[in-house]
Design an enzyme around this catalytic site. Structure first.
Site, PDB file in Angstrom:
ATOM      1  N   LEU A  60      19.511  55.840   2.220  1.00 57.17           N
ATOM      2  CA  LEU A  60      20.930  55.616   1.946  1.00 57.17           C
ATOM      3  C   LEU A  60      21.661  56.951   1.984  1.00 57.17           C
ATOM      4  CD1 LEU A  60      21.664  53.922  -1.477  1.00 57.17           C
ATOM      5  CD2 LEU A  60      21.725  56.359  -1.196  1.00 57.17           C
TER       6      LEU A  60
ATOM      7  N   ARG B  82      20.485  69.300  -0.243  1.00 54.83           N
ATOM      8  CA  ARG B  82      21.939  69.359  -0.492  1.00 54.83           C
ATOM      9  C   ARG B  82      22.510  67.969  -0.746  1.00 54.83           C
ATOM     10  NH1 ARG B  82      22.456  73.138   3.559  1.00 54.83           N
ATOM     11  NH2 ARG B  82      22.913  71.533   5.113  1.00 54.83           N
ATOM     12  N   GLU B  83      22.130  67.011   0.096  1.00 55.93           N
ATOM     13  CA  GLU B  83      22.715  65.668   0.013  1.00 55.93           C
ATOM     14  C   GLU B  83      22.325  64.966  -1.285  1.00 55.93           C
ATOM     15  OE1 GLU B  83      22.456  65.281   4.864  1.00 55.93           O
ATOM     16  OE2 GLU B  83      20.941  64.333   3.610  1.00 55.93           O
ATOM     17  N   GLN B  84      21.045  65.052  -1.622  1.00 55.80           N
ATOM     18  CA  GLN B  84      20.598  64.368  -2.842  1.00 55.80           C
ATOM     19  C   GLN B  84      21.139  65.066  -4.086  1.00 55.80           C
ATOM     20  OE1 GLN B  84      16.848  62.551  -3.253  1.00 55.80           O
ATOM     21  NE2 GLN B  84      16.317  62.630  -1.077  1.00 55.80           N
TER      22      GLN B  84
ATOM     23  N   ALA C  43      23.177  59.572   0.613  1.00 52.02           N
ATOM     24  CA  ALA C  43      23.225  59.978  -0.789  1.00 52.02           C
ATOM     25  C   ALA C  43      24.533  60.683  -1.130  1.00 52.02           C
ATOM     26  CB  ALA C  43      22.041  60.885  -1.105  1.00 52.02           C
TER      27      ALA C  43
ATOM     28  N   SER D 116      18.489  67.491   3.095  1.00 52.81           N
ATOM     29  CA  SER D 116      18.206  66.474   2.085  1.00 52.81           C
ATOM     30  C   SER D 116      18.439  67.015   0.685  1.00 52.81           C
ATOM     31  CB  SER D 116      16.751  66.014   2.170  1.00 52.81           C
ATOM     32  OG  SER D 116      16.534  65.364   3.371  1.00 52.81           O
TER      33      SER D 116
ATOM     34  N   PHE E  32      13.578  53.444   0.603  1.00 55.07           N
ATOM     35  CA  PHE E  32      15.015  53.220   0.707  1.00 55.07           C
ATOM     36  C   PHE E  32      15.638  54.419   1.392  1.00 55.07           C
ATOM     37  CE2 PHE E  32      15.001  50.242  -2.996  1.00 55.07           C
ATOM     38  CZ  PHE E  32      15.637  49.208  -2.344  1.00 55.07           C
TER      39      PHE E  32
ATOM     40  N   HIS F 104      11.684  59.734   5.866  1.00 53.79           N
ATOM     41  CA  HIS F 104      12.671  60.127   4.847  1.00 53.79           C
ATOM     42  C   HIS F 104      12.004  60.307   3.486  1.00 53.79           C
ATOM     43  CE1 HIS F 104      15.495  59.031   7.930  1.00 53.79           C
ATOM     44  NE2 HIS F 104      16.462  59.539   7.210  1.00 53.79           N
ATOM     45  N   PRO F 105      12.418  61.354   2.784  1.00 51.64           N
ATOM     46  CA  PRO F 105      11.861  61.565   1.440  1.00 51.64           C
ATOM     47  C   PRO F 105      12.436  60.537   0.475  1.00 51.64           C
ATOM     48  CG  PRO F 105      13.643  63.107   1.834  1.00 51.64           C
ATOM     49  CD  PRO F 105      13.462  62.342   3.120  1.00 51.64           C
TER      50      PRO F 105
END
Ligand SMILES: NC(=O)N[C@H]1NC(=O)NC1=O
Length: 173
Positions: free
Chosen positions: A121, A86-88, A123, A84, A119, A67-68
Protein backbone atom coordinates in the site's frame (compact mmCIF):
# COMPACT_ATOMS: atom_id res chain seq x y z
CA UNK A 1 16.83 15.89 -14.14
CA UNK A 2 15.28 16.34 -17.55
CA UNK A 3 14.10 13.72 -20.03
CA UNK A 4 17.01 14.39 -22.35
CA UNK A 5 19.32 13.19 -19.61
CA UNK A 6 17.08 10.21 -18.81
CA UNK A 7 17.14 9.23 -22.47
CA UNK A 8 20.88 9.55 -22.81
CA UNK A 9 22.32 7.86 -19.70
CA UNK A 10 23.93 4.50 -20.22
CA UNK A 11 22.34 1.22 -19.22
CA UNK A 12 24.18 0.81 -15.92
CA UNK A 13 23.35 4.31 -14.70
CA UNK A 14 19.74 4.00 -15.79
CA UNK A 15 19.29 0.75 -13.84
CA UNK A 16 21.12 2.19 -10.85
CA UNK A 17 18.89 5.26 -10.71
CA UNK A 18 15.55 3.65 -11.59
CA UNK A 19 16.26 0.17 -10.21
CA UNK A 20 14.01 0.61 -7.17
CA UNK A 21 11.08 2.39 -8.83
CA UNK A 22 9.52 -1.03 -8.50
CA UNK A 23 10.70 -2.29 -5.11
CA UNK A 24 13.78 -4.54 -5.38
CA UNK A 25 13.08 -5.13 -9.06
CA UNK A 26 15.91 -3.67 -11.14
CA UNK A 27 14.77 -5.99 -13.93
CA UNK A 28 11.81 -3.63 -14.47
CA UNK A 29 14.16 -0.69 -15.06
CA UNK A 30 16.39 -2.83 -17.32
CA UNK A 31 13.37 -3.81 -19.43
CA UNK A 32 11.87 -0.31 -19.50
CA UNK A 33 15.11 1.24 -20.73
CA UNK A 34 14.78 -0.59 -24.07
CA UNK A 35 11.64 1.46 -24.73
CA UNK A 36 13.61 4.73 -25.01
CA UNK A 37 13.17 7.52 -25.89
CA UNK A 38 10.61 8.64 -23.31
CA UNK A 39 8.66 11.81 -23.96
CA UNK A 40 7.93 12.73 -20.36
CA UNK A 41 7.33 11.43 -16.84
CA UNK A 42 3.92 9.96 -17.75
CA UNK A 43 5.44 8.10 -20.69
CA UNK A 44 8.19 6.65 -18.52
CA UNK A 45 5.64 5.67 -15.87
CA UNK A 46 3.43 4.03 -18.50
CA UNK A 47 6.29 1.72 -19.49
CA UNK A 48 6.81 0.58 -15.89
CA UNK A 49 3.06 -0.15 -15.66
CA UNK A 50 3.13 -2.05 -18.97
CA UNK A 51 6.03 -4.15 -17.67
CA UNK A 52 3.99 -5.15 -14.60
CA UNK A 53 0.80 -5.81 -16.58
CA UNK A 54 2.65 -8.04 -19.06
CA UNK A 55 3.99 -10.37 -16.37
CA UNK A 56 2.32 -13.71 -15.75
CA UNK A 57 0.52 -13.99 -12.42
CA UNK A 58 3.54 -15.71 -10.86
CA UNK A 59 5.72 -12.72 -11.82
CA UNK A 60 3.17 -10.22 -10.48
CA UNK A 61 3.04 -12.10 -7.20
CA UNK A 62 6.84 -12.12 -7.20
CA UNK A 63 6.82 -8.31 -7.47
CA UNK A 64 4.56 -8.14 -4.42
CA UNK A 65 6.75 -10.56 -2.48
CA UNK A 66 9.74 -8.29 -3.04
CA UNK A 67 8.02 -5.64 -0.90
CA UNK A 68 9.02 -5.38 2.75
CA UNK A 69 6.35 -5.76 5.40
CA UNK A 70 4.67 -2.58 6.50
CA UNK A 71 5.99 -1.58 9.94
CA UNK A 72 8.16 -4.70 9.97
CA UNK A 73 11.48 -5.44 11.67
CA UNK A 74 13.53 -4.08 8.77
CA UNK A 75 11.90 -0.67 9.23
CA UNK A 76 12.76 -0.62 12.95
CA UNK A 77 16.33 -1.66 12.17
CA UNK A 78 16.67 0.89 9.39
CA UNK A 79 17.68 -1.75 6.85
CA UNK A 80 15.01 -1.07 4.22
CA UNK A 81 15.80 0.43 0.83
CA UNK A 82 16.08 4.21 1.27
CA UNK A 83 12.78 4.83 -0.55
CA UNK A 84 10.82 2.38 1.63
CA UNK A 85 12.42 3.71 4.79
CA UNK A 86 11.33 7.25 3.87
CA UNK A 87 7.82 6.25 2.80
CA UNK A 88 7.04 4.07 5.79
CA UNK A 89 8.54 6.63 8.18
CA UNK A 90 6.42 9.37 6.56
CA UNK A 91 3.36 7.27 7.44
CA UNK A 92 4.46 7.16 11.07
CA UNK A 93 4.98 3.40 10.89
CA UNK A 94 8.44 3.50 12.46
CA UNK A 95 7.21 4.10 15.98
CA UNK A 96 3.65 2.87 16.27
CA UNK A 97 2.32 2.16 19.77
CA UNK A 98 2.65 -1.39 21.08
CA UNK A 99 -1.00 -2.20 20.32
CA UNK A 100 -0.80 -0.81 16.83
CA UNK A 101 2.45 -2.68 16.15
CA UNK A 102 0.83 -5.96 17.27
CA UNK A 103 -2.27 -5.24 15.20
CA UNK A 104 -0.20 -4.57 12.07
CA UNK A 105 1.98 -7.66 12.61
CA UNK A 106 -1.12 -9.82 12.95
CA UNK A 107 -2.70 -8.33 9.83
CA UNK A 108 0.53 -8.82 7.86
CA UNK A 109 0.65 -12.48 8.91
CA UNK A 110 -3.01 -13.00 7.99
CA UNK A 111 -2.43 -11.43 4.59
CA UNK A 112 0.52 -13.72 3.86
CA UNK A 113 -1.49 -16.74 4.93
CA UNK A 114 -4.55 -15.80 2.86
CA UNK A 115 -2.99 -14.38 -0.31
CA UNK A 116 0.61 -15.65 -0.29
CA UNK A 117 2.14 -12.17 -0.48
CA UNK A 118 2.47 -9.19 1.86
CA UNK A 119 0.15 -6.21 1.93
CA UNK A 120 1.36 -3.49 -0.37
CA UNK A 121 0.00 0.00 0.00
CA UNK A 122 1.16 3.55 -0.68
CA UNK A 123 2.40 4.25 2.81
CA UNK A 124 3.34 7.90 2.47
CA UNK A 125 -0.27 8.94 1.82
CA UNK A 126 -1.63 7.34 5.01
CA UNK A 127 -1.20 7.18 8.79
CA UNK A 128 -0.96 4.03 10.97
CA UNK A 129 -4.66 3.95 11.91
CA UNK A 130 -5.71 4.30 8.27
CA UNK A 131 -3.18 1.64 7.23
CA UNK A 132 -4.60 -0.85 9.76
CA UNK A 133 -8.21 -0.12 8.75
CA UNK A 134 -7.34 -0.49 5.09
CA UNK A 135 -5.59 -3.83 5.73
CA UNK A 136 -8.60 -5.12 7.66
CA UNK A 137 -10.86 -4.21 4.74
CA UNK A 138 -8.59 -5.74 2.12
CA UNK A 139 -8.20 -8.98 4.07
CA UNK A 140 -11.85 -9.72 3.34
CA UNK A 141 -11.48 -9.26 -0.43
CA UNK A 142 -11.28 -12.15 -2.89
CA UNK A 143 -7.66 -13.03 -3.84
CA UNK A 144 -7.97 -11.87 -7.47
CA UNK A 145 -9.23 -8.48 -6.29
CA UNK A 146 -6.44 -8.15 -3.72
CA UNK A 147 -3.85 -8.94 -6.40
CA UNK A 148 -5.28 -6.12 -8.59
CA UNK A 149 -5.43 -3.69 -5.66
CA UNK A 150 -1.88 -4.45 -4.55
CA UNK A 151 -0.49 -4.06 -8.09
CA UNK A 152 -2.32 -0.73 -8.39
CA UNK A 153 -0.54 0.37 -5.21
CA UNK A 154 2.82 -0.79 -6.62
CA UNK A 155 2.20 1.41 -9.68
CA UNK A 156 1.34 4.44 -7.55
CA UNK A 157 4.42 3.90 -5.37
CA UNK A 158 6.44 3.75 -8.60
CA UNK A 159 4.86 6.94 -9.98
CA UNK A 160 5.67 8.84 -6.79
CA UNK A 161 9.25 7.50 -6.78
CA UNK A 162 9.69 8.56 -10.40
CA UNK A 163 8.36 12.02 -9.56
CA UNK A 164 10.85 12.22 -6.68
CA UNK A 165 13.70 11.22 -8.97
CA UNK A 166 12.76 13.52 -11.83
CA UNK A 167 11.53 16.41 -9.73
CA UNK A 168 14.71 16.56 -7.75
CA UNK A 169 17.83 17.40 -9.64
CA UNK A 170 19.09 13.85 -9.42
CA UNK A 171 22.64 13.96 -8.15
CA UNK A 172 23.32 10.40 -9.29
CA UNK A 173 23.04 11.32 -12.99
N1 LIG B 1 4.50 -3.41 1.90
C1 LIG B 1 4.47 -2.14 1.43
O1 LIG B 1 3.43 -1.62 1.06
N2 LIG B 1 5.64 -1.49 1.41
C2 LIG B 1 5.75 -0.19 1.03
N3 LIG B 1 4.77 0.72 0.70
C3 LIG B 1 5.39 1.91 0.52
O2 LIG B 1 4.82 2.96 0.22
N4 LIG B 1 6.74 1.78 0.69
C4 LIG B 1 7.00 0.50 1.05
O3 LIG B 1 8.03 -0.01 1.40
Amino acid sequence: MNMEKVNSVDFGDFVEVFGNVIERCPLAAAAVRSQRPFSDLEDLEKHFCTFIDALPRSGQEGILRCHPHLAGRELQRGTLAAESQREQSAAGLQNPGTDERRRLAKLNAQCRARFGFPFVLVARLRDPAVVARELERRLRCPPAQELRTALGEVKTIGRLRLADLLGADCARL
